[in-house]
Enzyme design. Structure first.
Site, PDB file in Angstrom:
ATOM      1  N   THR A   6       0.841  -1.198   0.000  1.00  0.00           N
ATOM      2  CA  THR A   6       0.000   0.000   0.000  1.00  0.00           C
ATOM      3  C   THR A   6       0.872   1.243   0.000  1.00  0.00           C
ATOM      4  O   THR A   6       1.987   1.214   0.530  1.00  0.00           O
ATOM      5  CB  THR A   6      -0.920   0.030   1.253  1.00  0.00           C
ATOM      6  N   ASN A   8      -0.428   3.894   1.434  1.00  0.00           N
ATOM      7  CA  ASN A   8      -1.165   4.678   2.430  1.00  0.00           C
ATOM      8  C   ASN A   8      -0.701   4.329   3.853  1.00  0.00           C
ATOM      9  O   ASN A   8      -1.002   3.252   4.370  1.00  0.00           O
ATOM     10  CB  ASN A   8      -2.665   4.365   2.242  1.00  0.00           C
ATOM     11  N   GLY A  10      -1.611   5.556   6.663  1.00  0.00           N
ATOM     12  CA  GLY A  10      -2.720   5.454   7.620  1.00  0.00           C
ATOM     13  C   GLY A  10      -3.217   4.015   7.726  1.00  0.00           C
ATOM     14  O   GLY A  10      -3.498   3.505   8.817  1.00  0.00           O
ATOM     15  N   GLU A  32      -4.859  -0.491 -10.201  1.00  0.00           N
ATOM     16  CA  GLU A  32      -6.211  -0.514  -9.627  1.00  0.00           C
ATOM     17  C   GLU A  32      -7.167  -0.590 -10.807  1.00  0.00           C
ATOM     18  O   GLU A  32      -7.460   0.412 -11.455  1.00  0.00           O
ATOM     19  CB  GLU A  32      -6.466   0.729  -8.765  1.00  0.00           C
ATOM     20  N   ASP A  61      -8.376  -2.759  -0.327  1.00  0.00           N
ATOM     21  CA  ASP A  61      -9.052  -1.762  -1.154  1.00  0.00           C
ATOM     22  C   ASP A  61     -10.321  -1.349  -0.431  1.00  0.00           C
ATOM     23  O   ASP A  61     -11.079  -2.199   0.050  1.00  0.00           O
ATOM     24  CB  ASP A  61      -9.354  -2.291  -2.554  1.00  0.00           C
ATOM     25  N   ASP A 156     -12.234  10.594   6.337  1.00  0.00           N
ATOM     26  CA  ASP A 156     -12.554  10.518   7.772  1.00  0.00           C
ATOM     27  C   ASP A 156     -13.250  11.771   8.326  1.00  0.00           C
ATOM     28  O   ASP A 156     -14.191  11.654   9.107  1.00  0.00           O
ATOM     29  CB  ASP A 156     -11.306  10.191   8.602  1.00  0.00           C
TER      30      ASP A 156
HETATM   31  P1  ITT Z   1      -3.529   2.051  -1.525  1.00  0.00           P
HETATM   32  O1  ITT Z   1      -2.122   2.366  -1.909  1.00  0.00           O
HETATM   33  O2  ITT Z   1      -3.610   1.028  -0.435  1.00  0.00           O
HETATM   34  O3  ITT Z   1      -4.440   1.719  -2.692  1.00  0.00           O
HETATM   35  P2  ITT Z   1      -5.314   4.341  -1.234  1.00  0.00           P
HETATM   36  O4  ITT Z   1      -5.305   5.497  -0.280  1.00  0.00           O
HETATM   37  O5  ITT Z   1      -5.322   4.640  -2.712  1.00  0.00           O
HETATM   38  O6  ITT Z   1      -4.079   3.408  -0.837  1.00  0.00           O
HETATM   39  P3  ITT Z   1      -7.890   2.968  -1.501  1.00  0.00           P
HETATM   40  O7  ITT Z   1      -7.812   2.916  -2.976  1.00  0.00           O
HETATM   41  O8  ITT Z   1      -8.305   1.735  -0.773  1.00  0.00           O
HETATM   42  O9  ITT Z   1      -6.494   3.410  -0.841  1.00  0.00           O
HETATM   43  O10 ITT Z   1      -8.800   4.127  -0.985  1.00  0.00           O
HETATM   44  C1  ITT Z   1      -9.867   4.662  -1.730  1.00  0.00           C
HETATM   45  C2  ITT Z   1     -10.182   6.023  -1.206  1.00  0.00           C
HETATM   46  O11 ITT Z   1     -10.872   5.892   0.037  1.00  0.00           O
HETATM   47  C3  ITT Z   1      -8.996   6.936  -0.958  1.00  0.00           C
HETATM   48  O12 ITT Z   1      -9.398   8.235  -1.346  1.00  0.00           O
HETATM   49  C4  ITT Z   1      -8.768   6.852   0.556  1.00  0.00           C
HETATM   50  O13 ITT Z   1      -8.243   8.060   1.054  1.00  0.00           O
HETATM   51  C5  ITT Z   1     -10.179   6.611   1.048  1.00  0.00           C
HETATM   52  N1  ITT Z   1     -10.178   5.761   2.245  1.00  0.00           N
HETATM   53  C6  ITT Z   1      -9.825   4.463   2.329  1.00  0.00           C
HETATM   54  N2  ITT Z   1      -9.914   4.017   3.580  1.00  0.00           N
HETATM   55  C7  ITT Z   1     -10.342   5.081   4.318  1.00  0.00           C
HETATM   56  C8  ITT Z   1     -10.590   5.269   5.675  1.00  0.00           C
HETATM   57  O14 ITT Z   1     -10.412   4.294   6.564  1.00  0.00           O
HETATM   58  N3  ITT Z   1     -10.996   6.473   6.084  1.00  0.00           N
HETATM   59  C9  ITT Z   1     -11.160   7.486   5.197  1.00  0.00           C
HETATM   60  N4  ITT Z   1     -10.940   7.396   3.903  1.00  0.00           N
HETATM   61  C10 ITT Z   1     -10.518   6.198   3.441  1.00  0.00           C
END
Ligand code: ITT
Length: 195
Positions: A6, A8, A10, A32, A61, A156
């Site tokens: 990932t 991310n 967070g 993706e 995801d 969030d």
């Molecule tokens: P990856 O590298 O893991 O893909 P990402 O941030 O792109 O990281 P996702 O595609 O799963 O992750 O996330 C889709 C969107 O949803 C993205 O804009 C995130 O910021 C948001 N998101 C995912 N999980 C969240 C959470 O727990 N709280 C708030 N926003 C979230």
């Protein structure tokens, strides 16, 4: 040691809080794919990453599903966050009669080990291709509100569950009720017994 693919941080923090083993973040940028479900995106991503890095590994995801928009942005949540920003997402929901929404996560775990019985842990085995990928899902319901709080990440600040937005919770508090926390809990139980 569990490898979490990932970009991310967070997500990594939340995973570390749940799993009993250290988490190694690998920022491999898997494709993706455009798909109707976050499950398909996660399974495809886990397989592509496994070809590059090897097994075992996990990807996550996630998406925000707004009831009044028939679940949009769902699998397109990252694109919408980048293009519109979360304040505009909130603005768009203001004209709707309902602010109800949910967050959903799918954790896809790519493994060479026989997956065994995952039903007990609410998991699904995808063995139509190599390597086998096991998925665990989590969901939490809430509503879209004006942004509050400065914790968490992504959507969030505009997602309220009970009295607080997810950005007003500590990582531990969010984990205890969140979509990702629920999916991680299922993965952790399954790993503990089978791997
Ligand atoms: P990856 O590298 O893991 O893909 P990402 O941030 O792109 O990281 P996702 O595609 O799963 O992750 O996330 C889709 C969107 O949803 C993205 O804009 C995130 O910021 C948001 N998101 C995912 N999980 C969240 C959470 O727990 N709280 C708030 N926003 C979230």
């Amino acid at each position: 040691m569990i490898t979490f693919v990932t970009g991310n941080e967070g997500k990594v923090e939340e995973a570390e809080a749940y799993l009993d083993e250290p988490v190694k973040q690998v920022a491999f940028d898997y494709t993706e794919i455009q798909a109707d479900t976050i499950e398909s995106v996660a399974v495809h991503g886990a397989r592509e990453a496994a070809q590059e890095i090897g097994t075992p590994l996990m990807v996550d995801d996630s998406g925000l599903y707004i009831n009044a928009f028939d679940g949009f942005p769902g699998p397109y949540s990252a694109y919408v966050e980048n293009k519109l920003g979360i304040e505009r997402v909130h603005q768009l929901t203001k004209d709707e009669s309902s602010a109800k929404a949910s967050f959903r996560s799918v954790i896809a775990y790519a493994t060479d080990n026989s997956a065994g019985s995952v039903k007990r842990y609410d998991g699904t085995v995808h063995d139509d291709d190599d390597p086998t990928v096991v998925t665990f899902t989590g969901r939490v319901d809430g509503r879209i509100v004006p942004p509050r709080g400065d914790g968490g990440f992504g959507y969030d600040p505009i997602f309220e569950h009970g009295e607080k937005t997810f950005a007003e919770l500590t990582a531990e508090e969010k984990n205890a009720i969140s979509h990702r926390g629920r999916a991680l809990g299922k993965l952790a139980d399954w790993l503990e017994e089978t791997q």
